[in-house]
Design a protein around this motif. Structure first.
Motif, PDB file in Angstrom:
ATOM      1  N   TYR A 112     -21.445  65.938  23.710  1.00  0.00           N
ATOM      2  CA  TYR A 112     -21.258  64.516  24.012  1.00  0.00           C
ATOM      3  C   TYR A 112     -20.695  63.752  22.820  1.00  0.00           C
ATOM      4  CZ  TYR A 112     -22.399  59.691  25.162  1.00  0.00           C
ATOM      5  OH  TYR A 112     -22.329  58.349  25.387  1.00  0.00           O
ATOM      6  N   ILE A 113     -21.135  64.084  21.616  1.00  0.00           N
ATOM      7  CA  ILE A 113     -20.716  63.352  20.415  1.00  0.00           C
ATOM      8  C   ILE A 113     -19.384  63.855  19.865  1.00  0.00           C
ATOM      9  CG2 ILE A 113     -21.320  62.845  18.008  1.00  0.00           C
ATOM     10  CD1 ILE A 113     -22.909  61.239  20.051  1.00  0.00           C
ATOM     11  N   PHE A 114     -19.220  65.166  19.746  1.00  0.00           N
ATOM     12  CA  PHE A 114     -18.092  65.693  18.994  1.00  0.00           C
ATOM     13  C   PHE A 114     -16.869  66.060  19.822  1.00  0.00           C
ATOM     14  CE2 PHE A 114     -21.675  66.578  16.107  1.00  0.00           C
ATOM     15  CZ  PHE A 114     -21.232  65.816  15.060  1.00  0.00           C
ATOM     16  N   PHE A 115     -17.016  66.479  21.064  1.00  0.00           N
ATOM     17  CA  PHE A 115     -15.850  66.897  21.839  1.00  0.00           C
ATOM     18  C   PHE A 115     -14.838  65.782  22.059  1.00  0.00           C
ATOM     19  CE2 PHE A 115     -17.704  70.896  24.041  1.00  0.00           C
ATOM     20  CZ  PHE A 115     -17.592  71.576  22.853  1.00  0.00           C
ATOM     21  N   PRO A 116     -15.246  64.560  22.412  1.00  0.00           N
ATOM     22  CA  PRO A 116     -14.225  63.510  22.587  1.00  0.00           C
ATOM     23  C   PRO A 116     -13.422  63.241  21.320  1.00  0.00           C
ATOM     24  CG  PRO A 116     -16.281  62.813  23.567  1.00  0.00           C
ATOM     25  CD  PRO A 116     -16.556  64.081  22.818  1.00  0.00           C
ATOM     26  N   VAL A 117     -14.063  63.306  20.177  1.00  0.00           N
ATOM     27  CA  VAL A 117     -13.357  63.074  18.907  1.00  0.00           C
ATOM     28  C   VAL A 117     -12.339  64.179  18.662  1.00  0.00           C
ATOM     29  CG1 VAL A 117     -13.645  62.899  16.414  1.00  0.00           C
ATOM     30  CG2 VAL A 117     -15.282  61.795  17.940  1.00  0.00           C
ATOM     31  N   HIS A 118     -12.743  65.426  18.891  1.00  0.00           N
ATOM     32  CA  HIS A 118     -11.822  66.541  18.657  1.00  0.00           C
ATOM     33  C   HIS A 118     -10.664  66.530  19.656  1.00  0.00           C
ATOM     34  CE1 HIS A 118     -14.054  68.422  15.472  1.00  0.00           C
ATOM     35  NE2 HIS A 118     -15.162  68.369  16.198  1.00  0.00           N
ATOM     36  N   ILE A 119     -10.936  66.167  20.881  1.00  0.00           N
ATOM     37  CA  ILE A 119      -9.868  66.104  21.877  1.00  0.00           C
ATOM     38  C   ILE A 119      -8.886  64.991  21.534  1.00  0.00           C
ATOM     39  CG2 ILE A 119      -9.388  65.552  24.297  1.00  0.00           C
ATOM     40  CD1 ILE A 119     -11.976  67.073  24.969  1.00  0.00           C
ATOM     41  N   SER A 120      -9.388  63.838  21.114  1.00  0.00           N
ATOM     42  CA  SER A 120      -8.477  62.747  20.761  1.00  0.00           C
ATOM     43  C   SER A 120      -7.665  63.103  19.519  1.00  0.00           C
ATOM     44  CB  SER A 120      -9.247  61.453  20.543  1.00  0.00           C
ATOM     45  OG  SER A 120     -10.057  61.524  19.397  1.00  0.00           O
ATOM     46  N   MET A 121      -8.259  63.811  18.576  1.00  0.00           N
ATOM     47  CA  MET A 121      -7.496  64.237  17.394  1.00  0.00           C
ATOM     48  C   MET A 121      -6.416  65.244  17.783  1.00  0.00           C
ATOM     49  SD  MET A 121     -10.404  64.483  14.439  1.00  0.00           S
ATOM     50  CE  MET A 121      -9.279  65.205  13.278  1.00  0.00           C
ATOM     51  N   GLN A 175       3.158  60.015  25.369  1.00  0.00           N
ATOM     52  CA  GLN A 175       2.103  59.465  26.221  1.00  0.00           C
ATOM     53  C   GLN A 175       0.736  59.999  25.822  1.00  0.00           C
ATOM     54  OE1 GLN A 175       3.441  60.658  30.061  1.00  0.00           O
ATOM     55  NE2 GLN A 175       2.281  62.548  30.076  1.00  0.00           N
ATOM     56  N   HIS A 176       0.658  61.239  25.341  1.00  0.00           N
ATOM     57  CA  HIS A 176      -0.617  61.770  24.871  1.00  0.00           C
ATOM     58  C   HIS A 176      -1.056  61.077  23.596  1.00  0.00           C
ATOM     59  CE1 HIS A 176       0.056  65.749  27.214  1.00  0.00           C
ATOM     60  NE2 HIS A 176      -0.524  64.833  27.967  1.00  0.00           N
ATOM     61  N   SER A 177      -0.120  60.726  22.755  1.00  0.00           N
ATOM     62  CA  SER A 177      -0.472  60.023  21.519  1.00  0.00           C
ATOM     63  C   SER A 177      -1.044  58.650  21.821  1.00  0.00           C
ATOM     64  CB  SER A 177       0.760  59.885  20.629  1.00  0.00           C
ATOM     65  OG  SER A 177       1.193  61.164  20.224  1.00  0.00           O
ATOM     66  N   SER A 178      -0.512  57.954  22.829  1.00  0.00           N
ATOM     67  CA  SER A 178      -1.056  56.638  23.175  1.00  0.00           C
ATOM     68  C   SER A 178      -2.437  56.774  23.801  1.00  0.00           C
ATOM     69  CB  SER A 178      -0.115  55.897  24.117  1.00  0.00           C
ATOM     70  OG  SER A 178      -0.013  56.569  25.355  1.00  0.00           O
ATOM     71  N   ILE A 179      -2.653  57.822  24.585  1.00  0.00           N
ATOM     72  CA  ILE A 179      -3.989  58.071  25.141  1.00  0.00           C
ATOM     73  C   ILE A 179      -4.970  58.327  24.005  1.00  0.00           C
ATOM     74  CG2 ILE A 179      -5.368  59.706  26.486  1.00  0.00           C
ATOM     75  CD1 ILE A 179      -2.919  60.089  28.284  1.00  0.00           C
ATOM     76  N   ALA A 180      -4.566  59.120  23.039  1.00  0.00           N
ATOM     77  CA  ALA A 180      -5.442  59.419  21.911  1.00  0.00           C
ATOM     78  C   ALA A 180      -5.761  58.158  21.123  1.00  0.00           C
ATOM     79  CB  ALA A 180      -4.783  60.452  20.997  1.00  0.00           C
ATOM     80  N   TYR A 181      -4.783  57.278  20.989  1.00  0.00           N
ATOM     81  CA  TYR A 181      -5.031  56.027  20.262  1.00  0.00           C
ATOM     82  C   TYR A 181      -6.070  55.186  20.986  1.00  0.00           C
ATOM     83  CZ  TYR A 181      -4.341  51.474  18.175  1.00  0.00           C
ATOM     84  OH  TYR A 181      -4.550  50.274  17.568  1.00  0.00           O
ATOM     85  N   ARG A 182      -5.955  55.080  22.314  1.00  0.00           N
ATOM     86  CA  ARG A 182      -6.922  54.287  23.086  1.00  0.00           C
ATOM     87  C   ARG A 182      -8.309  54.907  23.024  1.00  0.00           C
ATOM     88  NH1 ARG A 182      -2.693  53.847  27.260  1.00  0.00           N
ATOM     89  NH2 ARG A 182      -3.760  55.560  28.269  1.00  0.00           N
ATOM     90  N   LEU A 200     -13.808  54.920  20.795  1.00  0.00           N
ATOM     91  CA  LEU A 200     -14.889  55.628  20.112  1.00  0.00           C
ATOM     92  C   LEU A 200     -15.283  54.930  18.811  1.00  0.00           C
ATOM     93  CD1 LEU A 200     -13.819  59.343  20.567  1.00  0.00           C
ATOM     94  CD2 LEU A 200     -15.749  58.201  21.638  1.00  0.00           C
ATOM     95  N   CYS A 201     -14.317  54.387  18.107  1.00  0.00           N
ATOM     96  CA  CYS A 201     -14.621  53.701  16.854  1.00  0.00           C
ATOM     97  C   CYS A 201     -15.316  52.370  17.091  1.00  0.00           C
ATOM     98  CB  CYS A 201     -13.343  53.502  16.047  1.00  0.00           C
ATOM     99  SG  CYS A 201     -12.659  55.042  15.422  1.00  0.00           S
ATOM    100  N   SER A 202     -15.037  51.723  18.209  1.00  0.00           N
ATOM    101  CA  SER A 202     -15.686  50.450  18.475  1.00  0.00           C
ATOM    102  C   SER A 202     -17.072  50.627  19.053  1.00  0.00           C
ATOM    103  CB  SER A 202     -14.841  49.629  19.451  1.00  0.00           C
ATOM    104  OG  SER A 202     -14.794  50.251  20.713  1.00  0.00           O
ATOM    105  N   HIS A 203     -17.374  51.813  19.573  1.00  0.00           N
ATOM    106  CA  HIS A 203     -18.706  52.079  20.164  1.00  0.00           C
ATOM    107  C   HIS A 203     -19.645  52.576  19.076  1.00  0.00           C
ATOM    108  CE1 HIS A 203     -21.677  53.165  23.118  1.00  0.00           C
ATOM    109  NE2 HIS A 203     -21.723  54.380  22.624  1.00  0.00           N
ATOM    110  N   PRO A 204     -20.765  51.858  18.807  1.00  0.00           N
ATOM    111  CA  PRO A 204     -21.693  52.313  17.766  1.00  0.00           C
ATOM    112  C   PRO A 204     -22.445  53.567  18.220  1.00  0.00           C
ATOM    113  CG  PRO A 204     -22.588  50.407  18.883  1.00  0.00           C
ATOM    114  CD  PRO A 204     -21.212  50.624  19.430  1.00  0.00           C
ATOM    115  N   HIS A 205     -22.622  54.500  17.310  1.00  0.00           N
ATOM    116  CA  HIS A 205     -23.359  55.732  17.635  1.00  0.00           C
ATOM    117  C   HIS A 205     -24.799  55.579  17.265  1.00  0.00           C
ATOM    118  CE1 HIS A 205     -19.722  57.375  18.842  1.00  0.00           C
ATOM    119  NE2 HIS A 205     -19.430  58.156  17.826  1.00  0.00           N
TER     120      HIS A 205
END
Length: 85
Positions: free
Chosen positions: A50-59, A68-75, A80-85
């Protein structure tokens, strides 16, 4: 599927689990330790996914040659950066 057949099916799955792991041969205190260890490992695996896979996929999408994939990764990264962990 009604409740009784679901209950029987879950019991059957539990019996299969005990047969595969040979935990039916364990004493009750050993079963508690065994099940606690397995549940702890499962929870830690789910938390890590839950914590690490979204970060690795966006990277991975950031380095994609497709714009288009780069813009998806940016969003995704901005969310993820705006959501506090």
């Amino acid at each position: 599927m009604d409740i009784k057949s679901m209950k029987n099916y879950l019991y059957w799955l539990f019996c299969q689990f005990e047969l595969i792991t040979c935990s039916y041969l364990m004493e009750p205190w050993e079963k508690v330790l065994f099940y606690t260890f397995n549940i702890t490992m499962l929870v830690m695996l789910a938390y890590t996914a839950y914590i690490f896979f979204p970060v690795h996929i966006s990277m991975a999408f950031q380095f994609s040659p497709c714009p288009q994939h780069s813009s998806i990764a940016y969003r995704v990264t901005a969310q993820l950066c705006s959501h506090p962990h």
